[in-house]
Design a protein around this motif. Sequence first.
Motif, PDB file in Angstrom:
ATOM      1  N   GLU A 129       0.957  -1.386  -0.014  1.00  0.00           N
ATOM      2  CA  GLU A 129       0.328   0.010   0.022  1.00  0.00           C
ATOM      3  C   GLU A 129       1.100   1.317   0.225  1.00  0.00           C
ATOM      4  OE1 GLU A 129      -2.140   0.779   3.466  1.00  0.00           O
ATOM      5  OE2 GLU A 129      -3.537   2.163   2.588  1.00  0.00           O
ATOM      6  N   ASP A 130      -0.177   2.441  -0.653  1.00  0.00           N
ATOM      7  CA  ASP A 130       1.398   3.432  -0.608  1.00  0.00           C
ATOM      8  C   ASP A 130       0.307   4.338  -0.964  1.00  0.00           C
ATOM      9  OD1 ASP A 130       3.220   5.357  -0.096  1.00  0.00           O
ATOM     10  OD2 ASP A 130       4.663   4.574  -2.233  1.00  0.00           O
ATOM     11  N   ASN A 131      -0.393   5.104  -0.736  1.00  0.00           N
ATOM     12  CA  ASN A 131      -1.449   6.276  -1.116  1.00  0.00           C
ATOM     13  C   ASN A 131      -0.424   7.717  -1.783  1.00  0.00           C
ATOM     14  OD1 ASN A 131      -3.130   3.827  -1.800  1.00  0.00           O
ATOM     15  ND2 ASN A 131      -3.606   5.028   1.324  1.00  0.00           N
ATOM     16  N   TRP A 132      -0.599   7.616  -3.207  1.00  0.00           N
ATOM     17  CA  TRP A 132       0.035   8.750  -3.932  1.00  0.00           C
ATOM     18  C   TRP A 132      -1.016  10.102  -3.160  1.00  0.00           C
ATOM     19  CZ3 TRP A 132      -2.084  12.121  -7.550  1.00  0.00           C
ATOM     20  CH2 TRP A 132      -0.925  12.722  -7.660  1.00  0.00           C
ATOM     21  N   GLU A 133       0.028  11.685  -3.083  1.00  0.00           N
ATOM     22  CA  GLU A 133      -1.027  12.721  -2.586  1.00  0.00           C
ATOM     23  C   GLU A 133       0.449  13.599  -2.914  1.00  0.00           C
ATOM     24  OE1 GLU A 133      -2.853  14.437   1.165  1.00  0.00           O
ATOM     25  OE2 GLU A 133      -1.652  13.287   1.155  1.00  0.00           O
ATOM     26  N   TRP A 134      -0.565  14.326  -3.976  1.00  0.00           N
ATOM     27  CA  TRP A 134       0.238  15.898  -3.941  1.00  0.00           C
ATOM     28  C   TRP A 134      -1.471  17.125  -3.886  1.00  0.00           C
ATOM     29  CZ3 TRP A 134       0.107  18.989  -9.406  1.00  0.00           C
ATOM     30  CH2 TRP A 134       1.738  20.072  -9.781  1.00  0.00           C
ATOM     31  N   PRO A 135      -0.699  17.297  -2.546  1.00  0.00           N
ATOM     32  CA  PRO A 135      -1.448  18.308  -2.005  1.00  0.00           C
ATOM     33  C   PRO A 135      -0.913  19.444  -2.843  1.00  0.00           C
ATOM     34  CG  PRO A 135      -0.539  17.714  -0.032  1.00  0.00           C
ATOM     35  CD  PRO A 135      -0.063  16.468  -1.560  1.00  0.00           C
ATOM     36  N   VAL A 136      -0.590  20.471  -3.053  1.00  0.00           N
ATOM     37  CA  VAL A 136      -0.435  21.183  -4.216  1.00  0.00           C
ATOM     38  C   VAL A 136      -1.537  21.496  -5.163  1.00  0.00           C
ATOM     39  CG1 VAL A 136       1.092  22.834  -5.858  1.00  0.00           C
ATOM     40  CG2 VAL A 136       1.357  22.138  -3.329  1.00  0.00           C
ATOM     41  N   GLY A 137      -1.873  20.261  -5.329  1.00  0.00           N
ATOM     42  CA  GLY A 137      -2.769  20.438  -6.731  1.00  0.00           C
ATOM     43  C   GLY A 137      -4.100  19.396  -6.484  1.00  0.00           C
ATOM     44  N   GLY A 138      -4.456  19.336  -5.641  1.00  0.00           N
ATOM     45  CA  GLY A 138      -5.730  18.820  -4.734  1.00  0.00           C
ATOM     46  C   GLY A 138      -5.735  17.458  -5.227  1.00  0.00           C
ATOM     47  N   ALA A 139      -4.685  16.700  -5.507  1.00  0.00           N
ATOM     48  CA  ALA A 139      -4.747  15.523  -6.450  1.00  0.00           C
ATOM     49  C   ALA A 139      -3.962  14.162  -5.317  1.00  0.00           C
ATOM     50  CB  ALA A 139      -3.673  15.315  -7.614  1.00  0.00           C
ATOM     51  N   TRP A 140      -5.533  13.298  -5.199  1.00  0.00           N
ATOM     52  CA  TRP A 140      -4.423  12.153  -4.719  1.00  0.00           C
ATOM     53  C   TRP A 140      -5.665  10.671  -5.542  1.00  0.00           C
ATOM     54  CZ3 TRP A 140      -8.224   8.732  -2.518  1.00  0.00           C
ATOM     55  CH2 TRP A 140      -9.313   9.120  -1.856  1.00  0.00           C
ATOM     56  N   GLY A 141      -4.755   9.878  -4.741  1.00  0.00           N
ATOM     57  CA  GLY A 141      -5.252   8.448  -5.767  1.00  0.00           C
ATOM     58  C   GLY A 141      -4.655   7.383  -4.374  1.00  0.00           C
ATOM     59  N   VAL A 142      -5.120   6.232  -4.757  1.00  0.00           N
ATOM     60  CA  VAL A 142      -4.625   4.900  -4.156  1.00  0.00           C
ATOM     61  C   VAL A 142      -3.719   3.750  -4.943  1.00  0.00           C
ATOM     62  CG1 VAL A 142      -6.884   5.363  -2.459  1.00  0.00           C
ATOM     63  CG2 VAL A 142      -7.003   3.525  -3.974  1.00  0.00           C
ATOM     64  N   GLY A 143      -3.132   3.737  -4.071  1.00  0.00           N
ATOM     65  CA  GLY A 143      -2.193   2.083  -4.983  1.00  0.00           C
ATOM     66  C   GLY A 143      -0.816   1.733  -4.549  1.00  0.00           C
ATOM     67  N   TRP A 144      -0.043   1.442  -4.580  1.00  0.00           N
ATOM     68  CA  TRP A 144       0.986   0.480  -4.375  1.00  0.00           C
ATOM     69  C   TRP A 144       1.863   0.796  -5.073  1.00  0.00           C
ATOM     70  CZ3 TRP A 144      -2.521  -1.964  -7.861  1.00  0.00           C
ATOM     71  CH2 TRP A 144      -3.810  -2.814  -7.092  1.00  0.00           C
ATOM     72  N   GLN A 145       3.231   0.775  -3.640  1.00  0.00           N
ATOM     73  CA  GLN A 145       4.765   1.051  -4.480  1.00  0.00           C
ATOM     74  C   GLN A 145       4.632  -0.515  -4.969  1.00  0.00           C
ATOM     75  OE1 GLN A 145       7.673   2.510  -1.209  1.00  0.00           O
ATOM     76  NE2 GLN A 145       6.459   1.157   0.046  1.00  0.00           N
ATOM     77  N   VAL A 146       4.965  -1.066  -5.620  1.00  0.00           N
ATOM     78  CA  VAL A 146       5.739  -2.108  -5.892  1.00  0.00           C
ATOM     79  C   VAL A 146       7.253  -2.791  -5.633  1.00  0.00           C
ATOM     80  CG1 VAL A 146       5.805  -3.218  -7.507  1.00  0.00           C
ATOM     81  CG2 VAL A 146       4.301  -2.182  -8.317  1.00  0.00           C
ATOM     82  N   MET A 147       7.302  -3.221  -4.913  1.00  0.00           N
ATOM     83  CA  MET A 147       8.687  -3.873  -4.618  1.00  0.00           C
ATOM     84  C   MET A 147       9.019  -5.288  -5.054  1.00  0.00           C
ATOM     85  SD  MET A 147       8.132  -1.118  -2.144  1.00  0.00           S
ATOM     86  CE  MET A 147      10.011  -2.116  -0.665  1.00  0.00           C
ATOM     87  N   LEU A 148      10.164  -4.636  -6.148  1.00  0.00           N
ATOM     88  CA  LEU A 148      10.841  -5.663  -6.265  1.00  0.00           C
ATOM     89  C   LEU A 148      11.952  -6.114  -5.458  1.00  0.00           C
ATOM     90  CD1 LEU A 148      10.141  -7.537  -8.352  1.00  0.00           C
ATOM     91  CD2 LEU A 148      12.257  -6.449 -10.502  1.00  0.00           C
ATOM     92  N   ASP A 149      12.253  -7.313  -4.784  1.00  0.00           N
ATOM     93  CA  ASP A 149      13.871  -7.858  -4.128  1.00  0.00           C
ATOM     94  C   ASP A 149      13.716  -6.783  -3.492  1.00  0.00           C
ATOM     95  OD1 ASP A 149      13.127 -10.393  -5.863  1.00  0.00           O
ATOM     96  OD2 ASP A 149      15.491  -9.367  -6.857  1.00  0.00           O
ATOM     97  N   GLY A 150      12.811  -6.397  -2.420  1.00  0.00           N
ATOM     98  CA  GLY A 150      13.133  -4.586  -1.554  1.00  0.00           C
ATOM     99  C   GLY A 150      13.652  -3.826  -2.159  1.00  0.00           C
TER     100      GLY A 150
END
Lengths: 718, 346
Positions: free
Chosen positions: B126-147
């Motif tokens: 889980e890693d939810n992206w947010e750009w407060p300056v742009g009033g923008a956000w989304g939900v999603g992931w950071q994709v981890m490959l071997d850490g």
Amino acid sequence: MADFLLEVGLEEVPARMLAAAQAELGTRVSTLLERERLLAAGAVVTTYSTPRRLAVLVQGVAAQQADTEERLTGPAWAIAFKGGVPTPAAQAFAKKAGVGVEQLVPLATPKGEYCSATVARPGRAAAQILLEQLPKELAALNWPKPMYWRPGKPERFVRPVKWLVALLDESIVPVEFAGVTAANVSRGHRVLHGAAPVVLGSPTGYREALLAARVMVDVEARRHTIRKALDRVCRTVPNARWREDVALVDTVCHLTEWPSVVLGSFEPRYLALPEEVLVTVMRDHQKYFAVEDAGHTLLPHFLTVLNTETDERGESTIRTGNERVLRARFNDAQFFWDFDQKIPMVERVALLEKVTFHKDLGNYAQKTGRTAAIADRLATLAARRGVAVDQAALALAVRLSKVDLTTELVKEFTELQGIVGGLYLRHADGSSTGRLAAEAIYWQYLPASMSDPAPPTAEAQLLGLADRVGTIVDMFALGLAPSGSRDPYALRRAANAVIKILAHSGLPLGLGEILQAAQTDAQGVTAVHGFLVERLSYYLRETIQLPADVVSAVLAAESESVADAQARAEALAQVRGTEDLAAIAAAWKRSKNILRQAAEKQLALADEVTREHLLEAAEQDLWQAVETLLPIAERFRAERNYGGALEAIATLRVPVDRFFEECMVLVEDAALRGNRLRLLDRIVHELGRIADFSELSPAAESATAAVASSGAAGGATA
Amino acid sequence: MASSAIQSPAALYPLTFQELLFRLQSFWAERGCVLQQPFDMEMGAGTMSPETFLRVLGPKPVRIAYAQPSRRPADGRYGENPNRLYKHTQFQVILKPPPADVQELYLRSLEAIGIDLAEHDLKFEEDNWEWPVGGAWGVGWQVMLDGLEVTQFTYFQQCGGMDLDPISGEITYGLERIAAFLQGVDSIYDIVWARDPETGAVVTYGDMRLEEELQLSVYSFEAAEVDKLWEHLRLYEAECSALLGSFQDASKLAGAHAKQHERLLNEETAKPAQELDLRRFPVLGAYELCLKCSHLFNLLDARGAISVTERVAVMARIRALVVGVARAYAAQGAATMQGAARETRS
């Protein structure tokens, strides 16, 4: 009896949300079955979850609801049948009930005889009910951060739904949700099994079928596998053990479908970095387990839990990859650590002038200046009351408390704020004053949450108090008090910490005294004091789990000392359900009402209770009882034996009840009335120093008493 | 596996930096993405490019992919840190609406760049992206490959403070990290950028970019004139603000005119003049001014000229501009569509 399986296939669900969702789905399905009379006695409900699925297996589902009969009541018999002949009213009722008019029978009711029809309600099939009801239950699942994904935004869910399985024995229940229709096809592990469908023959075969597809759906089994694998892999290093971390085991358990463990290593030179930094990097940033020796000293290894199982070549690739990432992170930390050493802590004080605390409150140098003054006054007060405080160490700690905000290490690992300052000072100043100050800086942000402990040393406690109280007072002065859900400066959390430090440290400082030390103006004191008392109330209710009315009663009497308020509240909660105390509460309410009425009518109280004006036996007895009781209760109170004091006060029940039965207080005779009013006034005020018993709520009596006692029982077993 | 126009000179070598870009570009082009060139202005992330930030607004489907050099002045390390850069390269894919198998597509893109998933550990955390300056956000992931975090995967939910419908799927690959991972090098500067197919001679990332990292770190941390930066910020802010103000006036006028136009539709079919004005209004120009402001803010931040609280206030100022532009862009798009619909009717 049938078995039922529901599986919801999803894109990876956040690990932190899985356990709650798994439990909620289980409850929703079993509650639905129970509500619909489909759950057999002794049915077994098992829930499963992995990052890509939530599942519920119910063994013991009725295939069909039992048939029922319903009796409908219609018009009065005399209106329905005139001389034995059905009237239009009877015809209409029979038609509505779906029976022949000849099947109507008379039913005797208290209002007379009425027409009645018995209607058979055939039970409905479980499959039909599940088909209709499950989509609603799925849609109602509670997610902390749901999302939309389909155009038109027809539903919100934690992540897109990919597949559904709904099997009642061998039959598919084609439940529809989020544009997906349930079938008997699940999916296996993304990589180890691939895209091939996993066809499920029966609900009870679910666990095994998924195991074959390289998915461990049973969370406990997965947790066990992870622990065993951590043990096993760790044994490859002599004398090594992995550092227990229940929360981290939980996290990696919810991040994997088929866990295995790989051991990695890092260059021993990084062990020169403080353990706090190494563990933060490994645990918080990489979800690695730290490895230590029998004496808890870190070893240059780590364990990472994979969501796959691979051959030796794969393991070696994965190990190398993880080691490279960790090396890069340690490298950064090392760089920041070395870089930061170039500017000594003391020189960084000047840099604080460039770090703004708040635009109207100046920079952090000014902020620490104010904290220093508050801390000094608090320390003097505490020292005068016998607390051992090293005031020089405290002064040094305050002066350097925020300088780590200027370090690169804290900019990189903000969660290490305070800890880094403490570590740097310990590194730089080996004197005993330096060591004490370093500890105070290190612990100053405790407690960060209500589950954290208070800081262990008096200097750290005083620093934490002075810093937070200063912030609260300053923010209130700017009109930035929290309101509703708006609390941008987290002042509630700061105040919660103040309360917890006072409750746990035993520092003999009152809330009013602390505010005085912060030198707020009179108006500020009132607002902040109210805010702190409100947080004290929250602490007693939510953290200590005391009944709300007990807390109100205790705080209405006195709220200066946090520890004392807690002791009084705990004692009161113990006896709050007893009949004696309920009677005392009632008497207190009545007394306060009478005193209020008297005040409204401007009726004077006698200066003292005088014997010659006590006419009735009941009031003489009460006065006698009060005079005996006052010194006893006061002695108990002085000894902080609040249980004893309350027990003593409870003995007043009989005379006070009799007094109210036999004596009018607001009588015409002013002398008599004044005397009785004074009597009540002394009871309410002098015996009310532990608690204002009139705040105890009679309505919630039994309910909260039950909660309190179950809480106490829970405490006893813990 | 997706075929690639340009093959590695020898199968023995892992992908070069530029081959990595080629592979990703061909992979997504073959799946219907329009390839765009990097946006020619300074910005902190590929998300801020108008190709993402503005195109995710409104109902029109989008499939676009581009590399975006992303400047983060405070992350500059004078070229001395093996993992941190003043400027790194993001490869950005926007899919509006996201196809149902977007995660599978992503995994296939990893295979396309030579990652055999059977030999790696892959997690979507889980890693939810947010750009407060742009009033923008989304939900999603950071994709981890071997850490290693190799990708940020986001389902955009809001932009410019507005709910999105349809939403967009955003895939952001960190190209330097992935290249270092593929090539097994510990320093970004050792990444092979290109290999001469005839001689086998290599050009490294360091050859190409080390000087730039050094000099722009010096500029960001030491040389940039704080007073000038503030002045530039004020100027760009004022211009953007003025543009947004006149857009609001124009759209009010256009709104009034459109109503009048509806009434007159049966009598005359002339196109309303104000509507034309609205359509040619330079909302995109206003957004470029926002990008200027954002980069200046980052420079000031790197210079240590913005205190913690000032930070909040300045960010609020830029946010007002960025959100204002997003709203104007959405309004302009809606007005244009209405105009087109009216034209079809009349």
